[in-house]
Design a protein around this motif. Sequence first.
Motif, PDB file in Angstrom:
ATOM      1  N   ASP A  23      30.100  50.622  43.799  1.00  0.00           N
ATOM      2  CA  ASP A  23      29.347  49.163  43.440  1.00  0.00           C
ATOM      3  C   ASP A  23      29.799  48.836  42.575  1.00  0.00           C
ATOM      4  O   ASP A  23      29.541  47.182  42.313  1.00  0.00           O
ATOM      5  N   LEU A  24      31.013  47.984  42.560  1.00  0.00           N
ATOM      6  CA  LEU A  24      32.268  47.402  41.566  1.00  0.00           C
ATOM      7  C   LEU A  24      33.061  46.735  41.903  1.00  0.00           C
ATOM      8  O   LEU A  24      33.768  47.921  43.192  1.00  0.00           O
ATOM      9  N   THR A  25      33.409  45.628  41.999  1.00  0.00           N
ATOM     10  CA  THR A  25      34.624  44.816  42.627  1.00  0.00           C
ATOM     11  C   THR A  25      36.276  45.438  42.024  1.00  0.00           C
ATOM     12  O   THR A  25      36.025  46.104  40.377  1.00  0.00           O
ATOM     13  N   VAL A  26      36.932  45.066  42.168  1.00  0.00           N
ATOM     14  CA  VAL A  26      38.203  45.683  41.477  1.00  0.00           C
ATOM     15  C   VAL A  26      38.509  45.135  39.831  1.00  0.00           C
ATOM     16  O   VAL A  26      38.625  45.231  38.964  1.00  0.00           O
TER      17      VAL A  26
ATOM     18  N   ASP B 264      37.757  46.157  36.490  1.00  0.00           N
ATOM     19  CA  ASP B 264      39.368  46.162  35.557  1.00  0.00           C
ATOM     20  C   ASP B 264      38.742  46.232  34.452  1.00  0.00           C
ATOM     21  O   ASP B 264      39.180  46.656  33.462  1.00  0.00           O
ATOM     22  N   ALA B 265      37.249  45.487  33.913  1.00  0.00           N
ATOM     23  CA  ALA B 265      36.663  44.662  32.793  1.00  0.00           C
ATOM     24  C   ALA B 265      36.160  46.196  31.989  1.00  0.00           C
ATOM     25  O   ALA B 265      36.645  46.431  30.430  1.00  0.00           O
ATOM     26  N   ILE B 266      36.023  47.207  32.911  1.00  0.00           N
ATOM     27  CA  ILE B 266      35.429  48.096  32.490  1.00  0.00           C
ATOM     28  C   ILE B 266      35.966  49.514  32.233  1.00  0.00           C
ATOM     29  O   ILE B 266      36.390  50.105  30.687  1.00  0.00           O
ATOM     30  N   LYS B 267      37.324  49.434  32.434  1.00  0.00           N
ATOM     31  CA  LYS B 267      38.279  50.191  31.789  1.00  0.00           C
ATOM     32  C   LYS B 267      39.011  49.663  30.722  1.00  0.00           C
ATOM     33  O   LYS B 267      39.468  50.734  29.357  1.00  0.00           O
ATOM     34  N   ALA B 268      38.695  48.342  30.689  1.00  0.00           N
ATOM     35  CA  ALA B 268      39.547  47.119  29.079  1.00  0.00           C
ATOM     36  C   ALA B 268      38.591  48.449  28.348  1.00  0.00           C
ATOM     37  O   ALA B 268      38.982  47.994  26.823  1.00  0.00           O
ATOM     38  N   ALA B 269      37.960  48.215  28.500  1.00  0.00           N
ATOM     39  CA  ALA B 269      36.970  48.533  27.792  1.00  0.00           C
ATOM     40  C   ALA B 269      36.522  49.425  26.893  1.00  0.00           C
ATOM     41  O   ALA B 269      35.738  50.398  26.148  1.00  0.00           O
TER      42      ALA B 269
ATOM     43  N   ASP C 210      27.961  53.101  37.673  1.00  0.00           N
ATOM     44  CA  ASP C 210      27.103  52.473  38.776  1.00  0.00           C
ATOM     45  C   ASP C 210      26.930  51.068  38.722  1.00  0.00           C
ATOM     46  O   ASP C 210      25.774  50.477  37.331  1.00  0.00           O
ATOM     47  N   GLY C 211      27.780  50.149  39.833  1.00  0.00           N
ATOM     48  CA  GLY C 211      27.075  48.752  39.753  1.00  0.00           C
ATOM     49  C   GLY C 211      26.022  47.968  39.854  1.00  0.00           C
ATOM     50  O   GLY C 211      26.009  48.530  41.059  1.00  0.00           O
ATOM     51  N   GLU C 212      25.255  47.310  39.387  1.00  0.00           N
ATOM     52  CA  GLU C 212      24.168  46.217  39.782  1.00  0.00           C
ATOM     53  C   GLU C 212      23.989  44.948  39.979  1.00  0.00           C
ATOM     54  O   GLU C 212      24.234  45.036  38.868  1.00  0.00           O
TER      55      GLU C 212
ATOM     56  N   VAL D 118      26.149  55.912  34.216  1.00  0.00           N
ATOM     57  CA  VAL D 118      25.862  54.860  33.409  1.00  0.00           C
ATOM     58  C   VAL D 118      25.583  53.620  34.471  1.00  0.00           C
ATOM     59  O   VAL D 118      26.844  53.827  35.276  1.00  0.00           O
ATOM     60  N   ASN D 119      24.511  52.497  34.550  1.00  0.00           N
ATOM     61  CA  ASN D 119      24.205  52.322  35.466  1.00  0.00           C
ATOM     62  C   ASN D 119      24.223  50.741  34.827  1.00  0.00           C
ATOM     63  O   ASN D 119      24.467  50.295  34.029  1.00  0.00           O
ATOM     64  N   ILE D 120      25.619  50.090  35.291  1.00  0.00           N
ATOM     65  CA  ILE D 120      25.958  48.679  34.949  1.00  0.00           C
ATOM     66  C   ILE D 120      24.758  47.573  35.280  1.00  0.00           C
ATOM     67  O   ILE D 120      25.064  47.142  36.912  1.00  0.00           O
ATOM     68  N   VAL D 121      24.610  46.423  34.735  1.00  0.00           N
ATOM     69  CA  VAL D 121      24.108  46.095  35.047  1.00  0.00           C
ATOM     70  C   VAL D 121      24.970  44.452  35.351  1.00  0.00           C
ATOM     71  O   VAL D 121      25.499  43.385  34.404  1.00  0.00           O
ATOM     72  N   THR D 122      26.078  44.354  36.786  1.00  0.00           N
ATOM     73  CA  THR D 122      27.552  43.584  36.321  1.00  0.00           C
ATOM     74  C   THR D 122      27.338  42.019  36.252  1.00  0.00           C
ATOM     75  O   THR D 122      28.388  41.722  35.591  1.00  0.00           O
ATOM     76  N   PRO D 123      25.676  41.439  37.016  1.00  0.00           N
ATOM     77  CA  PRO D 123      25.686  40.378  35.687  1.00  0.00           C
ATOM     78  C   PRO D 123      25.874  39.495  34.897  1.00  0.00           C
ATOM     79  O   PRO D 123      26.906  38.795  33.918  1.00  0.00           O
ATOM     80  N   GLU D 124      24.787  40.629  33.746  1.00  0.00           N
ATOM     81  CA  GLU D 124      25.218  40.299  32.139  1.00  0.00           C
ATOM     82  C   GLU D 124      26.326  41.289  31.607  1.00  0.00           C
ATOM     83  O   GLU D 124      27.116  40.394  31.349  1.00  0.00           O
ATOM     84  N   PHE D 125      26.665  42.596  32.592  1.00  0.00           N
ATOM     85  CA  PHE D 125      27.822  43.065  31.682  1.00  0.00           C
ATOM     86  C   PHE D 125      29.154  41.728  31.934  1.00  0.00           C
ATOM     87  O   PHE D 125      30.024  41.727  30.685  1.00  0.00           O
ATOM     88  N   SER D 126      29.346  41.211  32.742  1.00  0.00           N
ATOM     89  CA  SER D 126      30.757  40.289  33.350  1.00  0.00           C
ATOM     90  C   SER D 126      30.167  38.943  31.974  1.00  0.00           C
ATOM     91  O   SER D 126      32.104  38.632  31.808  1.00  0.00           O
ATOM     92  N   LEU D 127      29.635  38.812  31.453  1.00  0.00           N
ATOM     93  CA  LEU D 127      29.361  38.080  30.799  1.00  0.00           C
ATOM     94  C   LEU D 127      30.076  38.475  28.624  1.00  0.00           C
ATOM     95  O   LEU D 127      29.953  37.220  28.399  1.00  0.00           O
ATOM     96  N   ARG D 128      29.512  39.425  28.721  1.00  0.00           N
ATOM     97  CA  ARG D 128      29.753  39.959  27.375  1.00  0.00           C
ATOM     98  C   ARG D 128      31.270  39.976  26.835  1.00  0.00           C
ATOM     99  O   ARG D 128      32.304  40.002  28.068  1.00  0.00           O
ATOM    100  N   SER D 129      30.978  39.756  25.492  1.00  0.00           N
ATOM    101  CA  SER D 129      32.550  39.930  25.244  1.00  0.00           C
ATOM    102  C   SER D 129      33.671  41.348  25.518  1.00  0.00           C
ATOM    103  O   SER D 129      32.913  42.293  26.047  1.00  0.00           O
TER     104      SER D 129
END
Length: 242
Positions: free
Chosen positions: A50-53, A57-62, A128-130, A164-175
């Motif tokens: 449930d994660l976009t491309v 990519d952002a998770i992989k970079a992290a 797992d994105g949510e 690991v649950n990734i809260v996508t709205p907040e995670f995307s805002l992080r550096s």
Amino acid sequence: MTMPRQQREEGRGPHGSDGTASSPDNKRLPKNTPGPLAINDAFSNMVFRDLTVAQRDAIKAAIKLALRKIGEAKAVLVAAGNRPSGRVMRYFKITGTTDADLKALDVVLENYNMIAGALLGHEKLVLDGEKTGPYFGIGKLLGHEVAAYVWGNERPEPGEEGTVNIVTPEFSLRSLENKARALIHEVSHKYAGTVDVKYIQGQGGGNLDTADAVRNADTYAYFAIPDPRSLSIKAKRNNSNK
């Protein structure tokens, strides 16, 4: 952060080794260091749900940053086995090279090995994105929004998935640095049995004793990737006291 499973409390402490390995020049080396694995192979062993491309990519970079910083952190810890380190003192409260200090260093190194192993694809790690979830109320109580979390801190059995649950709205805002810290923090819960003794962001290690620091998830995240703001604040305070 961890969310306890129903009718089950957190509390499984970190596990590590009591011994050390020695190199020919008698320097301490971490035990059970994950073997080499190409990062692309690691990603192929992970499950992204449930994660976009772009989110993947952002998770992989992290993950790449987290692994590099863990490697650097482990080098500091190994050196501290021969000579005390101010950074190790500040975060893990390990102040010397007594037997107790060396055993604590071994636990920290082993925990970093387990975190790195999961991020290298040695485990069945699931990201797992949510967009919504139980983090909203807890985030408000903590005073900050939650970017990622896990349920409980029980290490998965061999062959079982660890999520690991990734809260996508907040995670995307992080550096990028904050994304990497979040992954180290949460993976340490899932694979090294750490707990949330204290959130230490901006506090340069927090007011913890050695035992609590060694089992505190945030300590692993911020030791690997220190927050420069906490160091600058400390420097300003020292200068103001002169």
